[in-house]
Design a protein around this motif. Sequence first.
Motif, PDB file in Angstrom:
ATOM      1  N   GLU A  94      76.720   8.840  27.498  1.00  8.34           N
ATOM      2  CA  GLU A  94      76.823   7.616  28.296  1.00  8.34           C
ATOM      3  C   GLU A  94      77.602   7.860  29.573  1.00  8.34           C
ATOM      4  O   GLU A  94      77.214   7.384  30.648  1.00  8.34           O
ATOM      5  N   GLY A 121      79.320   1.620  32.844  1.00 13.96           N
ATOM      6  CA  GLY A 121      78.968   2.827  32.092  1.00 13.96           C
ATOM      7  C   GLY A 121      80.182   3.551  31.553  1.00 13.96           C
ATOM      8  O   GLY A 121      80.171   4.054  30.420  1.00 13.96           O
ATOM      9  N   GLY A 173      74.768   7.610  31.958  1.00 10.51           N
ATOM     10  CA  GLY A 173      74.847   6.208  32.353  1.00 10.51           C
ATOM     11  C   GLY A 173      75.705   5.963  33.568  1.00 10.51           C
ATOM     12  O   GLY A 173      75.348   5.176  34.439  1.00 10.51           O
ATOM     13  N   ILE A 198      77.591  10.324  21.770  1.00  8.90           N
ATOM     14  CA  ILE A 198      76.969   9.240  22.548  1.00  8.90           C
ATOM     15  C   ILE A 198      77.880   8.833  23.704  1.00  8.90           C
ATOM     16  O   ILE A 198      77.411   8.508  24.795  1.00  8.90           O
ATOM     17  N   ALA A 199      79.187   8.882  23.487  1.00  9.69           N
ATOM     18  CA  ALA A 199      80.138   8.549  24.559  1.00  9.69           C
ATOM     19  C   ALA A 199      80.010   9.535  25.715  1.00  9.69           C
ATOM     20  O   ALA A 199      79.991   9.128  26.886  1.00  9.69           O
ATOM     21  N   MET A 214      81.600   1.500  28.758  1.00 10.13           N
ATOM     22  CA  MET A 214      80.701   1.626  27.596  1.00 10.13           C
ATOM     23  C   MET A 214      80.926   2.956  26.884  1.00 10.13           C
ATOM     24  O   MET A 214      80.867   3.016  25.648  1.00 10.13           O
ATOM     25  N   ALA A 215      81.196   4.005  27.642  1.00  6.85           N
ATOM     26  CA  ALA A 215      81.525   5.292  27.028  1.00  6.85           C
ATOM     27  C   ALA A 215      82.808   5.172  26.199  1.00  6.85           C
ATOM     28  O   ALA A 215      82.901   5.747  25.107  1.00  6.85           O
ATOM     29  N   TRP A 225      81.865   3.507  22.974  1.00  7.16           N
ATOM     30  CA  TRP A 225      81.232   4.441  22.036  1.00  7.16           C
ATOM     31  C   TRP A 225      82.267   5.360  21.410  1.00  7.16           C
ATOM     32  O   TRP A 225      82.194   5.675  20.216  1.00  7.16           O
TER      33      TRP A 225
END
Length: 86
Positions: free
Chosen positions: A58, A39, A62, A54-55, A42-43, A46
Amino acid sequence: MTFPWIFDLLLCALLVGLAARALFSRTLFQGVMFFVVFGLVMALAWARLRAPDIALAEAALGAGITGALLFSAVRALRDRGDEEEC
């Protein structure tokens, strides 16, 4: 090949590797740990795609909240006596 492409390729490979480790880890604790790291990376992906909202979502949802809930579930399983699963 320039530096941004190399960084993007490494980021993609890291995401795929972390996802595989989260899915195929031996214990639930390790799986949750790799999921939280996934997660966070993934941030970063983004943010790299210039989507800071979105980052942040997340990272907070997330990795943060979902990770805390999953760690709580693993602890509940340990307290219940399912040691072989954890």
